[in-house]
Write a protein that holds these residues in place. Structure first.
Motif, mmCIF file in Angstrom:
data_model
loop_
_atom_site.group_PDB
_atom_site.id
_atom_site.type_symbol
_atom_site.label_atom_id
_atom_site.label_comp_id
_atom_site.label_asym_id
_atom_site.label_seq_id
_atom_site.Cartn_x
_atom_site.Cartn_y
_atom_site.Cartn_z
ATOM 1 N N HIS A 74 0.864 -1.186 0.000
ATOM 2 C CA HIS A 74 0.000 0.000 0.000
ATOM 3 C C HIS A 74 0.895 1.229 0.000
ATOM 4 O O HIS A 74 1.872 1.297 0.750
ATOM 5 N N PRO A 75 0.601 2.248 -0.814
ATOM 6 C CA PRO A 75 1.521 3.399 -0.904
ATOM 7 C C PRO A 75 1.582 4.245 0.359
ATOM 8 O O PRO A 75 2.586 4.933 0.579
ATOM 9 N N LEU A 76 0.538 4.220 1.203
ATOM 10 C CA LEU A 76 0.498 5.108 2.363
ATOM 11 C C LEU A 76 0.378 4.368 3.683
ATOM 12 O O LEU A 76 0.877 4.860 4.695
ATOM 13 N N ARG A 77 -0.269 3.218 3.700
ATOM 14 C CA ARG A 77 -0.557 2.522 4.954
ATOM 15 C C ARG A 77 0.237 1.220 5.017
ATOM 16 O O ARG A 77 0.685 0.707 3.995
ATOM 17 N N PRO A 78 0.368 0.661 6.223
ATOM 18 C CA PRO A 78 1.126 -0.599 6.362
ATOM 19 C C PRO A 78 0.299 -1.811 5.942
ATOM 20 O O PRO A 78 0.049 -2.729 6.734
ATOM 21 N N PHE A 79 -0.175 -1.810 4.711
ATOM 22 C CA PHE A 79 -0.965 -2.919 4.188
ATOM 23 C C PHE A 79 -0.166 -3.634 3.106
ATOM 24 O O PHE A 79 0.638 -3.011 2.397
ATOM 25 N N LEU A 80 -0.447 -4.934 2.982
ATOM 26 C CA LEU A 80 0.184 -5.747 1.946
ATOM 27 C C LEU A 80 -0.909 -6.460 1.159
ATOM 28 O O LEU A 80 -1.752 -7.157 1.740
ATOM 29 N N PHE A 81 -0.919 -6.280 -0.160
ATOM 30 C CA PHE A 81 -1.878 -6.935 -1.053
ATOM 31 C C PHE A 81 -1.232 -8.208 -1.596
ATOM 32 O O PHE A 81 -0.169 -8.136 -2.231
ATOM 33 N N VAL A 82 -1.871 -9.353 -1.353
ATOM 34 C CA VAL A 82 -1.365 -10.643 -1.822
ATOM 35 C C VAL A 82 -2.415 -11.234 -2.756
ATOM 36 O O VAL A 82 -3.549 -11.519 -2.333
#
Length: 754
Positions: free
Chosen positions: A596-604
């Motif tokens: 994610h460009p701004l938040r600590p998220f990961l797209f799998v």
């Protein structure tokens, strides 16, 4: 004869009493001496008969005394009549003597008491057939009991419930049949009289015939059995069985008539009043003679004749002297003969004749007329009302592409130099340099504006991935082949930036946890000749790496190993040189990952789902349904709230994460598999590259207003690549600051569209 018949009735009654087996000795039994000698023989014979027959004790007869009294009175009256009827036959005298003797035995008292009795008082011929009788006893005996008598098996017969006077009053007011309801004392039930019963009572009260009307009573007599000899006399032969069976033909006709009545085809005959009313309405009806027919549209549709479709008129090709351009050449004639009859544009071959006299008969005339008749006979025809709808009204109104500029429209540069298909490309944050990786085991750095190849690096295997560090303060490049990930200083650009990159990498120290056996990734510093080529760090994985992606800040990056199972996704930190496995279980075959460009998220992204993980909370945040068979690529919007997916079944899905876990819009612009999708960082543009050698650029504007949906409009289809071995464009990427797009194809070229 009258007296003898009455005496016979009395004898029969007494015989019934004797045969019933009831104890006949009410008082003391009389002596045999009291019986007269002249009746001794007959009475003794009768006694024998009585004793032989009276073996049953089952019958109950409570009215015995009344019956005996009546029989004695009958005997006295019979003796009085005997004197007057002395001329009767001997058989009558024997009957008289027999009845007297039986009377004396039965009563045991003096039978000669004078009394006057109605002979019809004990006549039971008109009594009702009461199944549950209790005998001729007063019904008041059962007043205080809940039952009234017993049935044949000895079970109690419960009385029906009766209400009090208030219920009777309410029934009188509410029940319409109250006036015809009578109470049966024998059974204790209320019986509602039918119409026939009421008419019968009214006839009796009116002193008329109970059942027959006046016309039936005085009908003329028909003498059926006359003395005349008839040709067909009446016979008593029983009727044939078929006379009782209804006719099947009549049943069929009646069924057809019922169906016609239901469907409204046949209407019942109208009464005289209805016919007169219709005639009056027709006489008074005025109408406009110049008006059109007022028949409804539905009835017109069924009644109106539908003409057969007209055959097409002959053209120049059907002429006996057609223009020369309509005549077949030898190649066209051979091609026409090789085609199937259904595939031919014309079912005949144009021919040229010098005059009309030399034109022969048409060989296919009979066959074509027969097919025409078959079409008219077999093909149903119906009139279809054409809807006057403007086709443009059915298409959603979208802004014109001219209003959505700027976007890439023309091909400006072609970067030549690779000898095999180019799998991956990447642009540095400044937009000045372009790097590409190919199957010819080479990495090339290009100058964007001129198309010159500034540097070429040869690696050991085919390059599977390449990515420039998004941090503008660092000039660092990541290259992937097989199990190795190399961080490279390309050596192009500002020298101060290059030296700062080397100083930053030299100051970093390796963390102790990086040697963890669970991660199975080894970090090593490149030295010697590799360092001279620009190699700085090397990461060796346990399995082949298929994808590499940077975090937007440039310190973290992730790698994907499809065969790694639980370690298929690894996250690495550049500053501390450590790696970690974020997942303990595998959720399927991972295709690609994005930060994610701004938040600590990961797209799998797996084959059919996209899971969004919160790395800080270490939990699953969302699960997106891709609605496709196999996800190939993924891109995240610069604001992070929208995601696009490309799939191998040529579908591209746009997800609005705030809206739903299902696609907001699914686009199928390509005819073959989509290899790559990408967003522009500044402009509202996104693109998709496919194996059909087309690059489709779309306008995708995202609004800050939560109530307004994203605007998605395809604006341009870019072509130029050629397919090699069924593969078209493999990668595409936007310029970081300009509305330009780069594409890498299987035809060894890289193209810039501006």
């Amino acid at each position: 004869m009258i007296s003898s018949k009455r005496k016979l009735d009395a004898v029969n009654k007494n015989n019934d009493i004797l045969n019933s087996g009831v104890d006949l000795f009410v008082n003391e039994p009389p002596d045999e001496e009291d019986v007269s000698d002249q009746d001794e023989d007959s009475s003794s014979s009768d006694d024998d008969n009585v004793n032989d027959d009276g073996d049953s004790d089952s019958s109950q007869y409570s009215g015995l005394e009344e019956e005996v009294a009546s029989s004695s009175l009958d005997d006295s009256s019979d003796e009085e009549e005997q004197g007057s009827d002395s001329d009767d036959d001997d058989d009558d005298g024997e009957d008289l003597m027999l009845s007297d003797s039986v009377d004396n035995i039965a009563i045991g008292t003096n039978a000669k008491e004078p009394a006057v009795v109605d002979e019809y008082e004990q006549d039971s011929s008109d009594e009702e057939d009461i199944r549950n009788t209790v005998g001729n006893i007063p019904m008041e005996w059962y007043k205080n009991y809940k039952h009234i008598g017993y049935d044949i098996e000895g079970r109690k017969l419960i009385k029906p419930e009766h209400g009090d006077n208030l219920d009777d009053f309410l029934n009188k007011a509410d029940d319409p049949n109250y006036w015809r309801t009578v109470h049966n004392r024998l059974t204790g039930q209320n019986i509602v009289l039918s119409e026939e019963d009421v008419q019968l009572v009214q006839n009796l009260l009116g002193k008329t015939h109970p059942t027959q009307s006046t016309e039936e009573q005085y009908a003329p007599w028909v003498d059926w059995f006359s003395s005349e000899v008839m040709i067909h006399p009446l016979s008593n032969r029983p009727e044939h069985k078929r006379s009782f069976i209804p006719s099947k033909w009549e049943k069929l006709k009646v069924g057809q008539m019922v169906h016609a009545l239901k469907m409204g085809w046949m209407k019942p005959s109208k009464t005289q009043e209805e016919q007169e009313k219709e005639e009056e309405e027709q006489d008074d009806k005025f109408y406009m003679i110049w008006n059109e027919d007022e028949e409804t549209e539905i009835s017109k549709r069924y009644r109106q004749h539908i003409p057969a479709p007209k055959t097409s008129l002959p053209g120049h090709a059907e002429s006996y002297n057609p223009p020369p351009e309509y005549l077949f050449t030898k190649e066209e004639e051979q091609k026409w003969r090789d085609q199937e009859p259904e595939q031919r544009r014309m079912n005949f071959m144009p021919q040229k004749f010098s005059n009309l006299r030399t034109v022969p008969g048409y060989s296919n005339f009979i066959r074509e007329r027969f097919e025409r008749c078959l079409d008219l006979y077999l093909c149903p025809r119906q009139r279809k009302t054409r809807m006057n709808v403007d086709p443009e009204d059915l298409i959603p109104r979208l802004p014109k592409p001219k209003d959505l500029q700027p976007f890439p429209t023309t091909q400006s540069l072609v970067y030549l130099g690779h000898t095999d298909m180019v799998r991956c490309i990447s642009v540095d944050p400044s937009g000045q340099w372009l790097v590409s990786g190919s199957d010819d085991c080479s990495v090339r750095v290009w100058e964007v504006s001129t198309g010159r190849c500034m540097k070429t690096l040869t690696v050991k295997e085919k390059v599977k991935g390449i990515a420039w560090n998004p941090n503008p303060a660092v000039c660092l490049l990541a290259i992937v082949w097989e199990k190795t990930v190399v961080l490279l200083n390309p050596g192009v650009g500002d020298k101060l930036q290059l030296s700062n990159t080397d100083n930053m990498l030299a100051s970093q120290t390796q963390a102790e946890s990086s040697a963890d056996s669970k991660v199975a990734v080894s970090w090593s510093v490149c030295e010697g000749s590799e360092h001279d080529q620009g190699y700085r760090l090397k990461l060796t994985h346990a399995h082949d790496v298929s994808q590499f992606t940077w975090h937007s800040k440039g310190d973290y990056f992730a790698t994907v190993m499809p065969d790694g199972q639980t370690r298929s996704v690894l996250i690495h930190q550049l500053s501390r040189r450590r790696s970690q496995n974020p997942f303990s279980k595998s959720k399927g075959s991972v295709q690609c990952v994005r930060f994610h460009p701004l938040r600590p998220f990961l797209f799998v992204a797996t084959q059919r789902y996209v899971r969004v993980y919160n790395l800080l909370k270490q939990e699953l945040s969302k699960k997106l349904q891709a609605n496709c068979k196999w996800v190939s690529s993924m891109a995240v919007h610069a604001e992070g709230d929208n995601v696009i997916l490309g799939s191998y079944d040529s579908k591209m899905s746009w997800f609005d994460l705030d809206l739903s876990t299902k696609p907001y819009q699914t686009m199928k612009h390509h005819k073959k598999a989509i290899r790559q999708v990408c967003y522009h960082k500044k402009y509202p543009l996104f693109a998709s590259a496919s194996d059909d050698c087309s690059l489709i650029v779309c306008h995708g504007r995202v609004y800050n207003d939560m109530l307004q949906n994203p605007l998605i409009v395809p604006v341009k289809v870019l072509r130029g690549h050629k397919a090699e071995k069924g593969v078209g464009i493999l990668d595409c990427v936007f310029h970081p600051s300009q509305p330009w797009i780069f594409s890498a194809g299987a035809d060894t070229t890289i193209r810039l569209y501006t």
